[in-house]
Scaffold this motif. Structure first.
Motif, PDB file in Angstrom:
ATOM      1  N   SER A  30       0.943  -1.165  -0.001  1.00  0.00           N
ATOM      2  CA  SER A  30      -0.015  -0.102   0.090  1.00  0.00           C
ATOM      3  C   SER A  30       0.774   1.232   0.070  1.00  0.00           C
ATOM      4  CB  SER A  30      -0.847  -0.075   1.360  1.00  0.00           C
ATOM      5  OG  SER A  30      -1.678   1.139   1.315  1.00  0.00           O
ATOM      6  N   ILE A  31       0.446   2.274  -0.694  1.00  0.00           N
ATOM      7  CA  ILE A  31       1.048   3.632  -0.887  1.00  0.00           C
ATOM      8  C   ILE A  31       0.181   4.542  -0.346  1.00  0.00           C
ATOM      9  CG2 ILE A  31       2.023   5.023  -2.180  1.00  0.00           C
ATOM     10  CD1 ILE A  31       3.015   2.910  -4.167  1.00  0.00           C
ATOM     11  N   SER A  32       0.369   5.531   0.606  1.00  0.00           N
ATOM     12  CA  SER A  32      -0.100   6.504   0.965  1.00  0.00           C
ATOM     13  C   SER A  32       0.123   7.918   0.589  1.00  0.00           C
ATOM     14  CB  SER A  32      -0.147   6.843   2.507  1.00  0.00           C
ATOM     15  OG  SER A  32      -0.822   5.577   3.201  1.00  0.00           O
ATOM     16  N   SER A  33      -0.539   8.887   0.210  1.00  0.00           N
ATOM     17  CA  SER A  33      -0.241  10.113  -0.236  1.00  0.00           C
ATOM     18  C   SER A  33      -1.508  10.989  -0.356  1.00  0.00           C
ATOM     19  CB  SER A  33       0.090  10.014  -1.821  1.00  0.00           C
ATOM     20  OG  SER A  33       0.316  11.038  -2.444  1.00  0.00           O
ATOM     21  N   GLN A  34      -1.119  12.246  -0.369  1.00  0.00           N
ATOM     22  CA  GLN A  34      -2.324  13.225  -0.448  1.00  0.00           C
ATOM     23  C   GLN A  34      -2.426  13.226  -1.893  1.00  0.00           C
ATOM     24  OE1 GLN A  34      -0.457  17.005   1.324  1.00  0.00           O
ATOM     25  NE2 GLN A  34      -2.426  17.126   2.067  1.00  0.00           N
ATOM     26  N   HIS A  35      -3.650  13.924  -2.341  1.00  0.00           N
ATOM     27  CA  HIS A  35      -4.126  13.829  -3.943  1.00  0.00           C
ATOM     28  C   HIS A  35      -3.067  14.781  -4.868  1.00  0.00           C
ATOM     29  CE1 HIS A  35      -6.636  12.953  -7.202  1.00  0.00           C
ATOM     30  NE2 HIS A  35      -6.668  14.412  -7.532  1.00  0.00           N
ATOM     31  N   TYR A  36      -2.023  14.100  -5.041  1.00  0.00           N
ATOM     32  CA  TYR A  36      -1.004  14.836  -6.012  1.00  0.00           C
ATOM     33  C   TYR A  36      -1.139  14.178  -7.317  1.00  0.00           C
ATOM     34  CZ  TYR A  36       1.303  16.217  -1.660  1.00  0.00           C
ATOM     35  OH  TYR A  36       1.584  16.868  -0.208  1.00  0.00           O
ATOM     36  N   GLY A  37      -1.220  15.014  -8.392  1.00  0.00           N
ATOM     37  CA  GLY A  37      -1.187  14.451  -9.716  1.00  0.00           C
ATOM     38  C   GLY A  37       0.172  13.573 -10.037  1.00  0.00           C
ATOM     39  N   PHE A  38       1.221  14.149  -9.607  1.00  0.00           N
ATOM     40  CA  PHE A  38       2.439  13.465  -9.929  1.00  0.00           C
ATOM     41  C   PHE A  38       2.500  12.024  -8.894  1.00  0.00           C
ATOM     42  CE2 PHE A  38       3.618  16.146  -6.086  1.00  0.00           C
ATOM     43  CZ  PHE A  38       4.066  15.436  -5.041  1.00  0.00           C
ATOM     44  N   ALA A  39       1.594  11.971  -8.016  1.00  0.00           N
ATOM     45  CA  ALA A  39       2.066  10.723  -7.177  1.00  0.00           C
ATOM     46  C   ALA A  39       1.069   9.804  -7.888  1.00  0.00           C
ATOM     47  CB  ALA A  39       1.476  10.782  -5.690  1.00  0.00           C
ATOM     48  N   ILE A  40      -0.013  10.098  -8.317  1.00  0.00           N
ATOM     49  CA  ILE A  40      -0.987   9.234  -9.180  1.00  0.00           C
ATOM     50  C   ILE A  40      -0.165   8.696 -10.445  1.00  0.00           C
ATOM     51  CG2 ILE A  40      -3.185   9.236 -10.731  1.00  0.00           C
ATOM     52  CD1 ILE A  40      -4.304  11.144  -8.638  1.00  0.00           C
ATOM     53  N   LYS A  54       2.439 -10.997  -9.906  1.00  0.00           N
ATOM     54  CA  LYS A  54       1.137 -10.956  -9.227  1.00  0.00           C
ATOM     55  C   LYS A  54       1.239 -10.110  -8.004  1.00  0.00           C
ATOM     56  CE  LYS A  54      -0.244 -15.373 -10.870  1.00  0.00           C
ATOM     57  NZ  LYS A  54      -0.566 -17.006 -10.506  1.00  0.00           N
ATOM     58  N   TYR A  55       0.467  -9.181  -7.962  1.00  0.00           N
ATOM     59  CA  TYR A  55       0.588  -8.187  -6.609  1.00  0.00           C
ATOM     60  C   TYR A  55      -1.035  -7.406  -6.487  1.00  0.00           C
ATOM     61  CZ  TYR A  55       0.467  -4.472  -9.931  1.00  0.00           C
ATOM     62  OH  TYR A  55       0.076  -3.461 -11.032  1.00  0.00           O
ATOM     63  N   GLU A  56      -1.030  -6.862  -5.348  1.00  0.00           N
ATOM     64  CA  GLU A  56      -2.188  -6.179  -5.106  1.00  0.00           C
ATOM     65  C   GLU A  56      -1.739  -5.013  -4.457  1.00  0.00           C
ATOM     66  OE1 GLU A  56      -5.167  -8.150  -2.235  1.00  0.00           O
ATOM     67  OE2 GLU A  56      -4.709 -10.152  -3.383  1.00  0.00           O
ATOM     68  N   LEU A  57      -2.064  -3.790  -5.025  1.00  0.00           N
ATOM     69  CA  LEU A  57      -1.707  -2.551  -4.779  1.00  0.00           C
ATOM     70  C   LEU A  57      -2.958  -1.709  -4.235  1.00  0.00           C
ATOM     71  CD1 LEU A  57       0.354  -0.140  -4.794  1.00  0.00           C
ATOM     72  CD2 LEU A  57      -0.203   0.223  -7.139  1.00  0.00           C
ATOM     73  N   ALA A  58      -2.728  -1.202  -3.197  1.00  0.00           N
ATOM     74  CA  ALA A  58      -3.936  -0.147  -2.555  1.00  0.00           C
ATOM     75  C   ALA A  58      -3.275   1.293  -2.557  1.00  0.00           C
ATOM     76  CB  ALA A  58      -4.234  -0.716  -1.184  1.00  0.00           C
ATOM     77  N   VAL A  59      -3.865   2.166  -3.019  1.00  0.00           N
ATOM     78  CA  VAL A  59      -3.580   3.683  -2.617  1.00  0.00           C
ATOM     79  C   VAL A  59      -4.539   4.185  -1.962  1.00  0.00           C
ATOM     80  CG1 VAL A  59      -3.070   5.782  -4.041  1.00  0.00           C
ATOM     81  CG2 VAL A  59      -2.607   3.488  -5.058  1.00  0.00           C
ATOM     82  N   ARG A  60      -3.786   4.784  -0.777  1.00  0.00           N
ATOM     83  CA  ARG A  60      -4.527   5.380   0.307  1.00  0.00           C
ATOM     84  C   ARG A  60      -4.262   7.024   0.115  1.00  0.00           C
ATOM     85  NH1 ARG A  60      -5.744   2.444   4.783  1.00  0.00           N
ATOM     86  NH2 ARG A  60      -5.284   4.249   6.025  1.00  0.00           N
ATOM     87  N   GLU A  61      -5.262   7.739   0.073  1.00  0.00           N
ATOM     88  CA  GLU A  61      -5.260   9.208   0.116  1.00  0.00           C
ATOM     89  C   GLU A  61      -5.892   9.911   1.292  1.00  0.00           C
ATOM     90  OE1 GLU A  61      -7.250  10.766  -3.676  1.00  0.00           O
ATOM     91  OE2 GLU A  61      -5.666  10.245  -4.657  1.00  0.00           O
ATOM     92  N   GLY A  62      -5.206  10.719   1.948  1.00  0.00           N
ATOM     93  CA  GLY A  62      -5.847  11.325   2.887  1.00  0.00           C
ATOM     94  C   GLY A  62      -4.995  12.847   3.129  1.00  0.00           C
ATOM     95  N   LYS A  63      -4.941  13.350   4.414  1.00  0.00           N
ATOM     96  CA  LYS A  63      -4.159  14.554   4.738  1.00  0.00           C
ATOM     97  C   LYS A  63      -2.672  14.175   5.132  1.00  0.00           C
ATOM     98  CE  LYS A  63      -7.665  14.966   7.948  1.00  0.00           C
ATOM     99  NZ  LYS A  63      -8.370  15.469   8.933  1.00  0.00           N
ATOM    100  N   SER A  64      -1.800  15.047   5.326  1.00  0.00           N
ATOM    101  CA  SER A  64      -0.574  15.049   5.464  1.00  0.00           C
ATOM    102  C   SER A  64      -0.174  14.221   6.667  1.00  0.00           C
ATOM    103  CB  SER A  64       0.289  16.171   5.471  1.00  0.00           C
ATOM    104  OG  SER A  64       0.009  17.149   4.264  1.00  0.00           O
ATOM    105  N   ILE A  65      -0.993  14.587   7.584  1.00  0.00           N
ATOM    106  CA  ILE A  65      -0.623  13.540   8.851  1.00  0.00           C
ATOM    107  C   ILE A  65      -1.300  12.325   8.836  1.00  0.00           C
ATOM    108  CG2 ILE A  65      -2.772  14.247  10.047  1.00  0.00           C
ATOM    109  CD1 ILE A  65       0.692  14.035  11.672  1.00  0.00           C
ATOM    110  N   ASP A  66      -2.292  12.121   8.044  1.00  0.00           N
ATOM    111  CA  ASP A  66      -2.710  10.396   7.624  1.00  0.00           C
ATOM    112  C   ASP A  66      -1.716   9.868   6.992  1.00  0.00           C
ATOM    113  OD1 ASP A  66      -5.161  11.330   8.773  1.00  0.00           O
ATOM    114  OD2 ASP A  66      -6.243  11.859   6.763  1.00  0.00           O
ATOM    115  N   VAL A  67      -1.192  10.583   6.110  1.00  0.00           N
ATOM    116  CA  VAL A  67       0.056   9.954   5.509  1.00  0.00           C
ATOM    117  C   VAL A  67       1.391   9.093   6.063  1.00  0.00           C
ATOM    118  CG1 VAL A  67       1.713  10.287   3.593  1.00  0.00           C
ATOM    119  CG2 VAL A  67      -0.490  10.927   3.170  1.00  0.00           C
TER     120      VAL A  67
END
Length: 116
Positions: A30-40, A54-67
């Motif tokens: 899993s990768i966490s990020s704020q909503h940044y175009g460059f991150a996507i 074979k992998y499962e990728l989760a992208v979590r978006e949130g506030k900076s402190i959440d990341v």
């Protein structure tokens, strides 16, 4: 909403832990990020790179402190943040207090878009 999301994540963890038929050939991360175009864009390129595996990728978006908290709590293996002169000291305190390491990957120019 926050608590429901947290409970669902905990449920997934429990199910994965007690699953009798574990998927040993699937890598989960899993990768966490704020909503940044460059991150996507970077995550999309990462998915292309791992297309044959074979992998499962989760992208979590949130506030900076959440990341920061996601990486600290091992909900994500990577957090993407944008440091500026204004927020750098705030983030550095959190990195030190949680024994996290910030590694700069790129220097980007910020833009502001205004309507006429």
């Amino acid at each position: 909403m926050f608590y429901a999301k947290m409970l669902l994540e905990q449920m997934d963890t429990v199910i994965h832990h007690f699953d009798k038929v574990k998927k040993t050939d699937v890598t989960k991360f899993s990768i966490s990020s704020q909503h940044y175009g460059f991150a996507i864009e970077a995550v999309a390129k990462l998915m292309d790179h791992f297309a044959e595996r074979k992998y499962e990728l989760a992208v979590r978006e949130g506030k900076s402190i959440d990341v920061i908290d996601d990486v600290y709590a091992s909900r994500s293996i990577l957090g993407i943040l944008s440091l500026t002169d204004l927020n750098k000291h705030f983030f550095e305190r959190h990195f030190v207090s949680k024994s996290l390491l910030f590694t700069p990957l790129a220097s980007l120019k910020q833009h502001v878009f205004l309507r006429k």
